[in-house]
Design a protein around this motif. Structure first.
Motif, PDB file in Angstrom:
ATOM      1  N   SER A   8      73.634  44.606  57.456  1.00  0.00           N
ATOM      2  CA  SER A   8      73.727  46.201  57.018  1.00  0.00           C
ATOM      3  C   SER A   8      74.864  46.549  56.006  1.00  0.00           C
ATOM      4  O   SER A   8      75.971  45.672  56.183  1.00  0.00           O
ATOM      5  N   ASP A   9      74.813  47.537  55.471  1.00  0.00           N
ATOM      6  CA  ASP A   9      75.955  48.175  54.626  1.00  0.00           C
ATOM      7  C   ASP A   9      76.703  47.145  53.604  1.00  0.00           C
ATOM      8  O   ASP A   9      77.881  46.935  53.398  1.00  0.00           O
ATOM      9  N   HIS A  10      75.825  46.682  52.730  1.00  0.00           N
ATOM     10  CA  HIS A  10      76.512  45.779  51.526  1.00  0.00           C
ATOM     11  C   HIS A  10      77.202  46.656  50.576  1.00  0.00           C
ATOM     12  O   HIS A  10      78.111  46.382  49.868  1.00  0.00           O
ATOM     13  N   HIS A  11      76.609  47.871  50.286  1.00  0.00           N
ATOM     14  CA  HIS A  11      77.198  48.939  49.188  1.00  0.00           C
ATOM     15  C   HIS A  11      77.344  47.991  48.010  1.00  0.00           C
ATOM     16  O   HIS A  11      78.443  48.080  47.298  1.00  0.00           O
ATOM     17  N   PHE A  12      76.262  47.615  47.480  1.00  0.00           N
ATOM     18  CA  PHE A  12      76.335  46.736  46.229  1.00  0.00           C
ATOM     19  C   PHE A  12      76.771  47.777  45.218  1.00  0.00           C
ATOM     20  O   PHE A  12      76.122  48.808  45.180  1.00  0.00           O
ATOM     21  N   GLY A  13      77.571  47.200  44.415  1.00  0.00           N
ATOM     22  CA  GLY A  13      78.144  48.438  43.229  1.00  0.00           C
ATOM     23  C   GLY A  13      79.076  49.292  43.558  1.00  0.00           C
ATOM     24  O   GLY A  13      79.622  49.921  42.674  1.00  0.00           O
ATOM     25  N   HIS A  14      79.568  49.079  44.731  1.00  0.00           N
ATOM     26  CA  HIS A  14      80.476  50.449  45.273  1.00  0.00           C
ATOM     27  C   HIS A  14      81.952  49.787  45.215  1.00  0.00           C
ATOM     28  O   HIS A  14      82.324  49.396  46.370  1.00  0.00           O
TER      29      HIS A  14
END
Length: 169
Positions: A8-14
């Motif tokens: 969960s919660d990769h936040h790609f590009g964040h």
């Protein structure tokens, strides 16, 4: 033989998640590449991965490029940061399946983005993300956020083993 994983919660590009969660990266590009590499070190092309939400902050084209690089059949349960985009958007971005709601897996595991209320009499385990490096106490919760697992999906065998170990303590 194929295996089943959760993450969960990769936040790609964040970019800002690096500071919010003290992730050890200089920028989002470095973070993205590391997370893709970590995913592919444990997941084979035949495996299934349940992603428990907050996958990508990129547009559809960049998100699809990442999804295509990740091994396995990918099932997304929408997180709070994914909900601004439709189920069709995520399917078009390359996910094999998408759910807007939590699901029950193997009649015992409740897979959700946010932790769900579980009283001590419930026989289920809630596998979730959303709270990143925090942990809920007790045998009814398993946090699959990337920060706790060196950015690698966690196999169900490992989850079951950890639950048995916690029960014996």
């Amino acid at each position: 033989m194929s295996r089943v994983f959760v993450i969960s919660d990769h936040h790609f590009g964040h970019q800002k998640i690096i500071d919010f969660e003290s992730r050890p990266f200089q920028n989002a590009e470095e973070m993205d590449e590391y997370m893709i590499k970590q995913w592919n070190t444990v997941v084979s092309r035949e495996d299934k991965v349940f992603h428990l939400g907050d996958f990508s902050f990129y547009n559809k084209e960049k998100t699809r490029a990442i999804v295509e690089r990740l091994h396995g059949n990918k099932f997304l349960i929408l997180g709070n940061h994914d909900r601004g985009r439709s189920k069709a958007w995520w399917l078009d971005a390359g996910f094999n399946e998408v759910s807007e709601y939590p699901i029950v897996f193997q009649s015992f595991f409740i897979l959700s983005h946010e932790p769900m209320y579980m009283n001590k009499h419930m026989p289920y385990v809630n596998i979730h993300g959303h709270i990143h490096s925090q942990k809920y106490e007790g045998q009814h919760y398993f946090n699959a956020s990337v920060e706790l697992w060196d950015y690698k999906p966690v196999s169900f065998e490992e989850i079951k083993s950890s639950l048995v170990a916690n029960e014996e303590q």
